[in-house]
Design a protein around this motif. Structure first.
Motif, PDB file in Angstrom:
ATOM      1  N   THR A 126      -5.661   4.206  -6.135  1.00  0.00           N
ATOM      2  CA  THR A 126      -4.610   5.215  -6.177  1.00  0.00           C
ATOM      3  C   THR A 126      -4.686   6.033  -7.460  1.00  0.00           C
ATOM      4  O   THR A 126      -4.601   7.266  -7.445  1.00  0.00           O
ATOM      5  CB  THR A 126      -3.237   4.547  -6.061  1.00  0.00           C
ATOM      6  OG1 THR A 126      -3.160   3.823  -4.835  1.00  0.00           O
ATOM      7  CG2 THR A 126      -2.125   5.583  -6.106  1.00  0.00           C
TER       8      THR A 126
ATOM      9  N   SER B  75       0.825   4.131  -2.782  1.00  0.00           N
ATOM     10  CA  SER B  75       0.441   5.478  -2.360  1.00  0.00           C
ATOM     11  C   SER B  75       1.453   6.537  -2.746  1.00  0.00           C
ATOM     12  O   SER B  75       1.137   7.730  -2.730  1.00  0.00           O
ATOM     13  CB  SER B  75       0.224   5.505  -0.836  1.00  0.00           C
ATOM     14  OG  SER B  75      -0.845   4.664  -0.467  1.00  0.00           O
TER      15      SER B  75
ATOM     16  N   PHE C 276      -5.179   7.659   2.442  1.00  0.00           N
ATOM     17  CA  PHE C 276      -4.124   6.719   2.810  1.00  0.00           C
ATOM     18  C   PHE C 276      -4.515   5.892   4.035  1.00  0.00           C
ATOM     19  O   PHE C 276      -4.316   4.666   4.060  1.00  0.00           O
ATOM     20  CB  PHE C 276      -2.829   7.474   3.065  1.00  0.00           C
ATOM     21  CG  PHE C 276      -1.707   6.599   3.536  1.00  0.00           C
ATOM     22  CD1 PHE C 276      -1.096   5.710   2.661  1.00  0.00           C
ATOM     23  CD2 PHE C 276      -1.272   6.645   4.855  1.00  0.00           C
ATOM     24  CE1 PHE C 276      -0.061   4.885   3.098  1.00  0.00           C
ATOM     25  CE2 PHE C 276      -0.247   5.832   5.282  1.00  0.00           C
ATOM     26  CZ  PHE C 276       0.367   4.952   4.411  1.00  0.00           C
TER      27      PHE C 276
ATOM     28  N   THR D 284       0.831  -1.211   0.000  1.00  0.00           N
ATOM     29  CA  THR D 284       0.000   0.000   0.000  1.00  0.00           C
ATOM     30  C   THR D 284       0.864   1.258   0.000  1.00  0.00           C
ATOM     31  O   THR D 284       0.551   2.243  -0.677  1.00  0.00           O
ATOM     32  CB  THR D 284      -0.927   0.007   1.222  1.00  0.00           C
ATOM     33  OG1 THR D 284      -1.705  -1.199   1.236  1.00  0.00           O
ATOM     34  CG2 THR D 284      -1.876   1.188   1.185  1.00  0.00           C
TER      35      THR D 284
END
Length: 202
Positions: free
Chosen positions: A131, A57, A109, A53
């Motif tokens: 994203t 991000s 996030f 992740t």
């Protein structure tokens, strides 16, 4: 009065743009999920999913970094390098974009990190898709705001509404897991490595 009617028209256009974003973003995610030729790497524990992740991000910070760059150039051109408030409209637009984008990125996030721990292996493909949608929404908002267009509500919707949906989904996952007694150890589905085309983020 003419001013009130003009204000009502602008609000109506923004409401329509926001509603369009609410209707369109699920189809964008669904289309990307079905048709884009990549899959997430196999990850069976939370630390790996957190790293994945984080890697995805990084792309979501690109509009913010670009906004800082343009804001700095605008301040240099307008001669207000040391000014924090006020100044030409061009500077105010870029400053507002950077500030709002940073706030929305924090919400996005946090929700994405939590959701990634509850998704199945196959569903992890949603992480990079969300994203990309966040970046697209921020860029649409930025361009529309620069031209004082009501379409900026559409861009705001693409970057905010998915975070709101993720928040609701996370609450559902947490309540469901707590009821099943597995809140601290989400059940990951073991699957074979995907055969689809891999990208460097997956």
């Amino acid at each position: 009065t003419p001013e009130a009617k003009a204000r009502e028209r602008v609000l109506l256009k923004m409401a329509v743009s926001l509603g369009t974003a609410a209707l369109l973003f699920p189809f964008l995610i669904w289309g990307g999920y079905l048709f884009l030729p990549f899959d997430a790497p196999v990850m069976d524990d939370a630390p790996l999913r957190l790293v994945y992740t984080l890697r995805c991000s990084v792309f979501a910070t690109l509009p913010i970094a670009l906004g800082y760059l343009v804001l700095g150039v605008s301040r240099l051109r307008s001669g207000e390098v040391h000014a924090l408030l006020g100044g030409p409209r061009e500077v105010a637009v870029h400053r507002a974009f950077v500030t709002d984008s940073a706030h929305l990125f924090l919400l996005y996030f946090l929700q994405l990190v939590v959701m990634a721990t509850y998704l199945s292996q196959e569903q992890l493909k949603l992480v990079p898709l969300l994203t990309v949608l966040f970046c697209l929404g921020r860029l649409v908002y930025w361009v529309a705001a620069a031209f004082q267009s009501s379409i900026r509500a559409f861009g705001f919707g693409l970057s905010f509404l998915p975070s709101l949906v993720m928040m609701v989904a996370n609450l559902y996952f947490m309540v469901t897991m707590e009821m099943s007694g597995g809140l601290t150890n989400p059940p990951y589905t073991e699957q074979a490595p995907p055969s689809g085309r891999q990208r460097f983020w997956g």
